[in-house]
Design a protein around this motif. Structure first.
Motif, mmCIF file in Angstrom:
data_model
loop_
_atom_site.group_PDB
_atom_site.id
_atom_site.type_symbol
_atom_site.label_atom_id
_atom_site.label_comp_id
_atom_site.label_asym_id
_atom_site.label_seq_id
_atom_site.Cartn_x
_atom_site.Cartn_y
_atom_site.Cartn_z
ATOM 1 N N ALA A 35 7.010 83.470 33.449
ATOM 2 C CA ALA A 35 7.621 83.945 32.504
ATOM 3 C C ALA A 35 8.784 85.347 33.648
ATOM 4 O O ALA A 35 9.489 85.303 33.583
ATOM 5 N N ALA A 36 7.928 85.436 35.336
ATOM 6 C CA ALA A 36 9.167 85.740 35.843
ATOM 7 C C ALA A 36 10.158 85.474 36.065
ATOM 8 O O ALA A 36 10.696 85.672 36.109
ATOM 9 N N GLU A 37 9.982 83.775 36.932
ATOM 10 C CA GLU A 37 11.517 83.487 36.963
ATOM 11 C C GLU A 37 12.385 83.455 35.643
ATOM 12 O O GLU A 37 13.238 82.872 35.643
ATOM 13 N N ILE A 38 12.230 83.576 34.312
ATOM 14 C CA ILE A 38 12.957 83.342 32.938
ATOM 15 C C ILE A 38 12.711 84.439 33.369
ATOM 16 O O ILE A 38 14.436 84.818 32.766
ATOM 17 N N ARG A 39 12.079 86.042 33.712
ATOM 18 C CA ARG A 39 13.204 87.022 34.004
ATOM 19 C C ARG A 39 14.226 87.382 34.948
ATOM 20 O O ARG A 39 14.887 87.972 34.091
ATOM 21 N N ASP A 40 13.897 86.686 35.755
ATOM 22 C CA ASP A 40 15.087 86.486 36.996
ATOM 23 C C ASP A 40 15.813 86.611 36.397
ATOM 24 O O ASP A 40 17.373 86.301 37.543
ATOM 25 N N MET A 41 15.926 85.165 35.839
ATOM 26 C CA MET A 41 17.150 84.055 34.660
ATOM 27 C C MET A 41 17.514 85.075 33.875
ATOM 28 O O MET A 41 19.164 84.854 33.582
ATOM 29 N N GLY A 42 17.368 86.012 33.960
ATOM 30 C CA GLY A 42 17.847 87.013 32.526
ATOM 31 C C GLY A 42 17.196 87.308 31.309
ATOM 32 O O GLY A 42 18.153 87.593 30.634
ATOM 33 N N GLY A 43 16.424 86.170 30.850
ATOM 34 C CA GLY A 43 15.367 86.533 29.781
ATOM 35 C C GLY A 43 14.767 87.590 29.926
ATOM 36 O O GLY A 43 14.557 87.848 30.411
ATOM 37 N N ASN A 44 14.654 87.993 28.584
ATOM 38 C CA ASN A 44 13.873 89.454 27.841
ATOM 39 C C ASN A 44 12.451 88.792 27.078
ATOM 40 O O ASN A 44 12.483 88.048 26.596
ATOM 41 N N LEU A 45 11.724 89.469 27.396
ATOM 42 C CA LEU A 45 10.447 89.317 27.191
ATOM 43 C C LEU A 45 9.444 90.093 26.917
ATOM 44 O O LEU A 45 9.566 91.279 27.449
ATOM 45 N N LEU A 46 9.068 90.210 25.745
ATOM 46 C CA LEU A 46 8.622 91.840 24.445
ATOM 47 C C LEU A 46 7.206 91.120 24.390
ATOM 48 O O LEU A 46 7.300 90.270 23.657
#
Length: 531
Positions: free
Chosen positions: A264-275
């Protein structure tokens, strides 16, 4: 800007293994993709989350990181490398392994997968039996002469007089183990876990969960251990081994949730939005496309739209959110009739257990070495016991205490689900005392955790599930992935592979969903595609 170069958007429902894998793969393969994940709870990882309580950690359901898919194994080890030095309990026990060269030291870093030995047994007749059942002298002694003779004759008869049609789970199990062993080790336990007799459960459950396993395979596996060369401790892929017979597996230092929190942290770093804590309420269609999704967060509702929708939410809830837009009342009725089993676990911190380690496998403080124990006793509701110390010594704050999880499966309508926390914890403790595992004064701390719709089940309207699947596949921008997203009792690697396959279909513009649904329907998990 050409169609090929247009930015793509994707909305993913659920932050479990399937949803997070889909998000990561999309962002890796198409970095300009706008990815938003809607997660209904406050936890990352779905049922593969790790719950923290007073410094100790609970793995919901127990998750061995093992797959026959090289792609999945490599994916895991790229996120978290395999240990290259002894862990805390390895040092205490002076346990030697062939550590991965240049791998991290678990005592010095957190982002690490541990190499763990697979030990699981059955607790039946107040005694331990190997899982799967083995043909050892101890097995015969525990069963007694009469039961052993009945089991042997029953197994031989099952080889000669097979049930021609495997119409239900009972047929599936009797054909592989014989009637006496089925009645001893499967019939009552299955009914306790699923709330239905095996005759009322689809044989597909067995085909997906224990395919390839039989008494004969367990015997040959035991002979193989005797006559084959020793397996190296770093040979953790074991690709040719049945899942229930693997000897070791990988496990994150702080439980499965740690790996998915890392993703999840990698996804945020890649520009993903986690709500987080965004629950899908309504889905709007225009023809065969989903145009928007309404999700509730607290008292507020928001609308989201995207080119592609990846759903891991229970199909019952997905169809309910579509409402009257579905083509028939039949689709709605079948979806609403799909059954689930809800899951509860009670974490107990113990000073000691009454049962001791009688195996040849050394353990810290001489506790039983099992990662989990199947409780086959019919006089308790307890289904399975996890010992978190044996999954990872870092799951328990004080390694000299014993941190266990008591697992129960039920329905939301059942009395035990409705009990208040303390009443249910007291019931769980009493059951542990009743079957001789602990004394009451051994309990130092406790917690209860509930997970609704944890396990999709194979009865109710499931026999008509293909009608719902066909309709959902007709929605051109919807991809159903993961355990609940496909109403399939998958392991987390199957859920990941369904997500990977869905991303491939999406990016290629492939409207055929059959390859996504066929994951865990073929023996080698489409490994030929990766080779």
């Amino acid at each position: 800007m050409t169609a090929e170069n247009q930015e793509k958007s994707a909305l993913i429902i659920g932050a479990g293994p399937a949803g997070l894998t889909a998000a990561w793969e999309l962002l890796k393969q198409r970095p300009d993709t706008q990815v938003t994940i809607l997660e209904a709870t406050d936890r990352i990882g779905g049922i593969s989350c790790t719950v923290r309580h007073n410094g100790n950690r609970i793995d919901i359901g127990g998750h061995r990181f093992f797959s026959k898919s090289d792609r999945v194994m490599d994916w895991w080890t790229q996120r978290m490398p395999v240990q290259g030095a002894p862990s805390k309990d390895d040092k205490i026990l002076d346990r030697s392994k062939e550590w991965v060269q240049d791998g991290p030291d678990p005592d010095q870093t957190d982002r690490v997968l541990l190499l763990r030995q697979r030990i699981s047994r059955i607790f039946y007749l107040r005694k331990f039996f190997d899982y799967p059942i083995s043909m050892k002298a101890r097995t015969f002694l525990n069963m007694g002469l009469l039961r052993t003779a009945q089991a042997g004759i029953g197994y031989l008869l099952s080889r000669v007089f097979k049930r021609p049609q495997e119409e239900n789970l009972e047929d599936f199990l009797v054909n592989r183990f014989g009637t006496p062993l089925y009645r001893m080790f499967f019939e009552g336990y299955t009914e306790k876990v699923w709330g239905h007799h095996p005759r009322k459960i689809s044989a597909e459950w067995g085909a997906q969960r224990i395919k390839g396993l039989s008494l004969s395979k367990a015997v040959f596996a035991a002979l193989g251990k005797i006559f084959s060369r020793p397996r190296k401790d770093t040979d953790y892929k074991q690709k040719d081994t049945e899942t229930s017979l693997i000897e070791q597996f990988l496990y994150p230092k702080y439980g499965p949730g740690q790996l998915w929190e890392t993703v999840a942290a990698e996804i945020r770093d890649m520009g993903g939005n986690l709500l987080m804590e965004h629950t899908v309420e309504h889905i709007t269609l225009d023809g065969d496309r989903i145009t928007s999704i309404t999700a509730k967060h607290g008292k507020e509702s928001s609308q989201f739209s995207a080119d592609s929708i990846y759903s891991t939410m229970p199909i019952k809830d997905l169809v309910q959110a579509l409402g009257e837009q579905t083509p028939s009342q039949d689709i709605q009725d079948i979806a609403q009739g799909l059954p689930y089993r809800d899951f509860m676990t009670v974490g107990l911190l113990l000073d000691k257990m009454k049962i001791r380690n009688t195996t040849e496998i050394p353990s810290v403080n001489d506790i039983v070495p099992d990662s989990w124990i199947y409780i086959q006793e019919g006089d308790v509701k307890l289904c399975r016991l996890q010992i978190f110390n044996n999954w990872s010594p870092y799951m328990v704050e004080d390694i000299h205490k014993i941190w266990v999880g008591l697992e129960y499966m039920c329905g939301e309508e059942d009395e035990i689900w409705k009990m208040d926390d303390q009443t249910f914890i007291d019931l769980a403790i009493d059951e542990m005392i009743q079957i001789g595992l602990i004394d009451k004064d051994a309990v130092l701390d406790s917690v209860r955790i509930r997970i609704p719709k944890a396990y999709p089940a194979y009865f109710g309207t499931y026999e008509r599930f293909d009608e719902v699947k066909k309709y959902l596949d007709s929605l051109s921008n919807l991809y159903c992935i993961g355990r609940n997203g496909q109403h399939r009792y998958n392991n987390q690697d199957h859920s990941m592979l369904s997500a990977m396959e869905a991303v491939e279909c999406d990016l290629a513009g492939n409207s055929d969903r059959s390859s996504i649904w066929s994951i865990n329907a073929e023996q080698e998990y489409h490994e030929e595609k990766q080779s």
